[in-house]
Design a protein around this motif. Structure first.
Motif, PDB file in Angstrom:
ATOM      1  N   ASN A 121      25.757  49.274  39.706  1.00  0.00           N
ATOM      2  CA  ASN A 121      25.125  49.324  38.393  1.00  0.00           C
ATOM      3  C   ASN A 121      25.244  47.962  37.709  1.00  0.00           C
ATOM      4  O   ASN A 121      26.182  47.203  37.981  1.00  0.00           O
ATOM      5  CB  ASN A 121      25.798  50.389  37.522  1.00  0.00           C
ATOM      6  CG  ASN A 121      25.508  51.790  38.009  1.00  0.00           C
ATOM      7  OD1 ASN A 121      24.442  52.040  38.562  1.00  0.00           O
ATOM      8  ND2 ASN A 121      26.456  52.697  37.824  1.00  0.00           N
ATOM      9  N   PRO A 122      24.325  47.628  36.800  1.00  0.00           N
ATOM     10  CA  PRO A 122      24.325  46.312  36.164  1.00  0.00           C
ATOM     11  C   PRO A 122      25.611  45.967  35.420  1.00  0.00           C
ATOM     12  O   PRO A 122      25.928  44.786  35.253  1.00  0.00           O
ATOM     13  CB  PRO A 122      23.141  46.398  35.187  1.00  0.00           C
ATOM     14  CG  PRO A 122      22.231  47.415  35.786  1.00  0.00           C
ATOM     15  CD  PRO A 122      23.133  48.418  36.426  1.00  0.00           C
ATOM     16  N   HIS A 123      26.364  46.983  34.950  1.00  0.00           N
ATOM     17  CA  HIS A 123      27.588  46.670  34.205  1.00  0.00           C
ATOM     18  C   HIS A 123      28.762  46.332  35.122  1.00  0.00           C
ATOM     19  O   HIS A 123      29.815  45.931  34.653  1.00  0.00           O
ATOM     20  CB  HIS A 123      27.962  47.809  33.249  1.00  0.00           C
ATOM     21  CG  HIS A 123      28.000  49.167  33.881  1.00  0.00           C
ATOM     22  ND1 HIS A 123      26.884  49.952  33.998  1.00  0.00           N
ATOM     23  CD2 HIS A 123      29.020  49.876  34.423  1.00  0.00           C
ATOM     24  CE1 HIS A 123      27.202  51.100  34.574  1.00  0.00           C
ATOM     25  NE2 HIS A 123      28.487  51.082  34.859  1.00  0.00           N
ATOM     26  N   PHE A 124      28.599  46.491  36.449  1.00  0.00           N
ATOM     27  CA  PHE A 124      29.634  46.082  37.400  1.00  0.00           C
ATOM     28  C   PHE A 124      29.340  44.659  37.867  1.00  0.00           C
ATOM     29  O   PHE A 124      28.269  44.388  38.432  1.00  0.00           O
ATOM     30  CB  PHE A 124      29.671  47.011  38.617  1.00  0.00           C
ATOM     31  CG  PHE A 124      30.095  48.420  38.313  1.00  0.00           C
ATOM     32  CD1 PHE A 124      31.005  48.694  37.308  1.00  0.00           C
ATOM     33  CD2 PHE A 124      29.583  49.478  39.041  1.00  0.00           C
ATOM     34  CE1 PHE A 124      31.396  49.998  37.025  1.00  0.00           C
ATOM     35  CE2 PHE A 124      29.975  50.780  38.781  1.00  0.00           C
ATOM     36  CZ  PHE A 124      30.881  51.035  37.758  1.00  0.00           C
ATOM     37  N   ASP A 125      30.252  43.741  37.626  1.00  0.00           N
ATOM     38  CA  ASP A 125      30.000  42.360  38.052  1.00  0.00           C
ATOM     39  C   ASP A 125      31.254  41.662  38.581  1.00  0.00           C
ATOM     40  O   ASP A 125      31.252  40.450  38.761  1.00  0.00           O
ATOM     41  CB  ASP A 125      29.394  41.539  36.914  1.00  0.00           C
ATOM     42  CG  ASP A 125      30.241  41.554  35.650  1.00  0.00           C
ATOM     43  OD1 ASP A 125      31.427  41.922  35.722  1.00  0.00           O
ATOM     44  OD2 ASP A 125      29.716  41.194  34.586  1.00  0.00           O
ATOM     45  N   ASP A 126      32.314  42.422  38.850  1.00  0.00           N
ATOM     46  CA  ASP A 126      33.585  41.831  39.269  1.00  0.00           C
ATOM     47  C   ASP A 126      34.097  42.570  40.503  1.00  0.00           C
ATOM     48  O   ASP A 126      34.388  43.767  40.442  1.00  0.00           O
ATOM     49  CB  ASP A 126      34.595  41.942  38.113  1.00  0.00           C
ATOM     50  CG  ASP A 126      35.893  41.205  38.387  1.00  0.00           C
ATOM     51  OD1 ASP A 126      36.013  40.543  39.431  1.00  0.00           O
ATOM     52  OD2 ASP A 126      36.810  41.292  37.538  1.00  0.00           O
ATOM     53  N   ILE A 127      34.182  41.851  41.627  1.00  0.00           N
ATOM     54  CA  ILE A 127      34.608  42.450  42.896  1.00  0.00           C
ATOM     55  C   ILE A 127      35.904  41.784  43.371  1.00  0.00           C
ATOM     56  O   ILE A 127      35.989  40.551  43.402  1.00  0.00           O
ATOM     57  CB  ILE A 127      33.522  42.274  43.985  1.00  0.00           C
ATOM     58  CG1 ILE A 127      32.169  42.778  43.486  1.00  0.00           C
ATOM     59  CG2 ILE A 127      33.942  42.973  45.278  1.00  0.00           C
ATOM     60  CD1 ILE A 127      32.132  44.227  43.106  1.00  0.00           C
ATOM     61  N   TRP A 128      36.901  42.589  43.715  1.00  0.00           N
ATOM     62  CA  TRP A 128      38.144  42.083  44.293  1.00  0.00           C
ATOM     63  C   TRP A 128      38.139  42.388  45.790  1.00  0.00           C
ATOM     64  O   TRP A 128      37.732  43.483  46.206  1.00  0.00           O
ATOM     65  CB  TRP A 128      39.356  42.731  43.636  1.00  0.00           C
ATOM     66  CG  TRP A 128      39.617  42.270  42.231  1.00  0.00           C
ATOM     67  CD1 TRP A 128      38.718  41.816  41.326  1.00  0.00           C
ATOM     68  CD2 TRP A 128      40.894  42.237  41.580  1.00  0.00           C
ATOM     69  NE1 TRP A 128      39.337  41.493  40.148  1.00  0.00           N
ATOM     70  CE2 TRP A 128      40.668  41.736  40.271  1.00  0.00           C
ATOM     71  CE3 TRP A 128      42.181  42.583  41.962  1.00  0.00           C
ATOM     72  CZ2 TRP A 128      41.700  41.573  39.354  1.00  0.00           C
ATOM     73  CZ3 TRP A 128      43.215  42.418  41.053  1.00  0.00           C
ATOM     74  CH2 TRP A 128      42.972  41.914  39.757  1.00  0.00           C
ATOM     75  N   VAL A 129      38.605  41.439  46.579  1.00  0.00           N
ATOM     76  CA  VAL A 129      38.510  41.557  48.031  1.00  0.00           C
ATOM     77  C   VAL A 129      39.878  41.304  48.675  1.00  0.00           C
ATOM     78  O   VAL A 129      40.595  40.378  48.283  1.00  0.00           O
ATOM     79  CB  VAL A 129      37.492  40.540  48.604  1.00  0.00           C
ATOM     80  CG1 VAL A 129      37.302  40.762  50.101  1.00  0.00           C
ATOM     81  CG2 VAL A 129      36.155  40.642  47.873  1.00  0.00           C
ATOM     82  N   LYS A 130      40.209  42.153  49.653  1.00  0.00           N
ATOM     83  CA  LYS A 130      41.428  41.932  50.427  1.00  0.00           C
ATOM     84  C   LYS A 130      41.161  42.266  51.887  1.00  0.00           C
ATOM     85  O   LYS A 130      40.258  43.037  52.222  1.00  0.00           O
ATOM     86  CB  LYS A 130      42.589  42.764  49.886  1.00  0.00           C
ATOM     87  CG  LYS A 130      42.408  44.267  49.951  1.00  0.00           C
ATOM     88  CD  LYS A 130      43.632  44.971  49.368  1.00  0.00           C
ATOM     89  CE  LYS A 130      43.473  46.485  49.384  1.00  0.00           C
ATOM     90  NZ  LYS A 130      44.668  47.173  48.852  1.00  0.00           N
ATOM     91  N   LYS A 131      41.934  41.657  52.760  1.00  0.00           N
ATOM     92  CA  LYS A 131      41.803  41.889  54.191  1.00  0.00           C
ATOM     93  C   LYS A 131      42.194  43.333  54.506  1.00  0.00           C
ATOM     94  O   LYS A 131      43.143  43.869  53.929  1.00  0.00           O
ATOM     95  CB  LYS A 131      42.717  40.923  54.956  1.00  0.00           C
ATOM     96  CG  LYS A 131      42.354  40.720  56.410  1.00  0.00           C
ATOM     97  CD  LYS A 131      41.201  39.761  56.544  1.00  0.00           C
ATOM     98  CE  LYS A 131      40.988  39.344  57.992  1.00  0.00           C
ATOM     99  NZ  LYS A 131      39.869  38.410  58.167  1.00  0.00           N
ATOM    100  N   LYS A 132      41.480  43.971  55.416  1.00  0.00           N
ATOM    101  CA  LYS A 132      41.818  45.339  55.794  1.00  0.00           C
ATOM    102  C   LYS A 132      43.235  45.392  56.366  1.00  0.00           C
ATOM    103  O   LYS A 132      43.617  44.563  57.187  1.00  0.00           O
ATOM    104  CB  LYS A 132      40.820  45.881  56.822  1.00  0.00           C
ATOM    105  CG  LYS A 132      39.470  46.246  56.204  1.00  0.00           C
ATOM    106  CD  LYS A 132      38.565  46.980  57.175  1.00  0.00           C
ATOM    107  CE  LYS A 132      37.300  47.458  56.472  1.00  0.00           C
ATOM    108  NZ  LYS A 132      36.372  48.169  57.385  1.00  0.00           N
TER     109      LYS A 132
END
Length: 206
Positions: free
Chosen positions: A90-101
């Motif tokens: 959705n447009p209000h989501f703009d921050d993604i955090w990423v970690k190695k599996k």
């Protein structure tokens, strides 16, 4: 998100970020404090994490290429929610955090930039915009990074301005030409018509 989640960072290096994104057919840029330091060609302070930005229109491609080795989470209003495969955000989501599996520490953050046609749009005030071609620079080693005046707008336009944001501003202002300082000042004034505490500092360099 909890304090523990915020503290569990083992950020990738800039070179490692480049290696991750070089396999993905999208535009990307280093952002945050590291973008400031790349522009200055020196490390000015400690960095607890590492931020990158991509165009919102490319977010499903990002997920497609990262999904096999990385876990991706949507950060929103203090919560971290798994980002499922093929899930259009959705447009209000703009921050993604990423970690190695399989790992417990966060590796990097991805922010989504809104666009319209060939223009980048500043989400907090959509009358502020630039050509997508004009939002980034490249380091001598070929690392794309967000232009400092745009990064400072994100920092200064936030509801919470941190000590490190002011530190970044003070480091950058002597190294920005008059046109870039004017653009930053005008953009902050558009977002904050009742005044902004950085304006006096910016004016001192004119």
């Amino acid at each position: 998100m909890s304090d523990n989640e915020e503290m569990l960072w083992k950020p990738l290096s800039i070179t490692e970020i480049k290696n991750v994104f070089s396999a993905i057919p999208i535009q990307w840029w280093i952002a945050g404090g590291w973008a400031i330091d790349i522009y200055l060609q020196k490390i000015t302070r400690a960095h607890d994490d590492i931020d990158s930005v991509i165009l919102r229109t490319d977010h499903l491609i990002l997920h497609q290429y990262l999904n096999s080795e990385w876990e991706l989470f949507i950060a929103y209003k203090g919560q971290l929610v798994p980002w499922n495969k093929n899930e259009q955000l959705n447009p209000h989501f703009d921050d993604i955090w990423v970690k190695k599996k399989g790992e417990s520490t966060w590796a990097f953050q991805v922010m989504l930039l809104d666009t319209e046609g060939m223009d980048w749009i500043y989400k907090r005030k959509n009358t502020i915009r630039k050509s997508i071609k004009d939002i980034g620079l490249k380091s001598l080693s070929g690392i794309p990074f967000l232009k400092p005046e745009i990064q400072l707008l994100y920092k200064g336009g936030s509801s919470v301005i941190r000590e490190k944001d002011v530190y970044d501003l003070k480091n950058i202002l002597p190294n920005l030409n008059a046109n870039k300082r004017l653009w930053l000042k005008e953009s902050l004034n558009i977002q904050n018509p009742n005044g902004h505490k950085w304006i006096e500092m910016i004016d001192s360099y004119f």
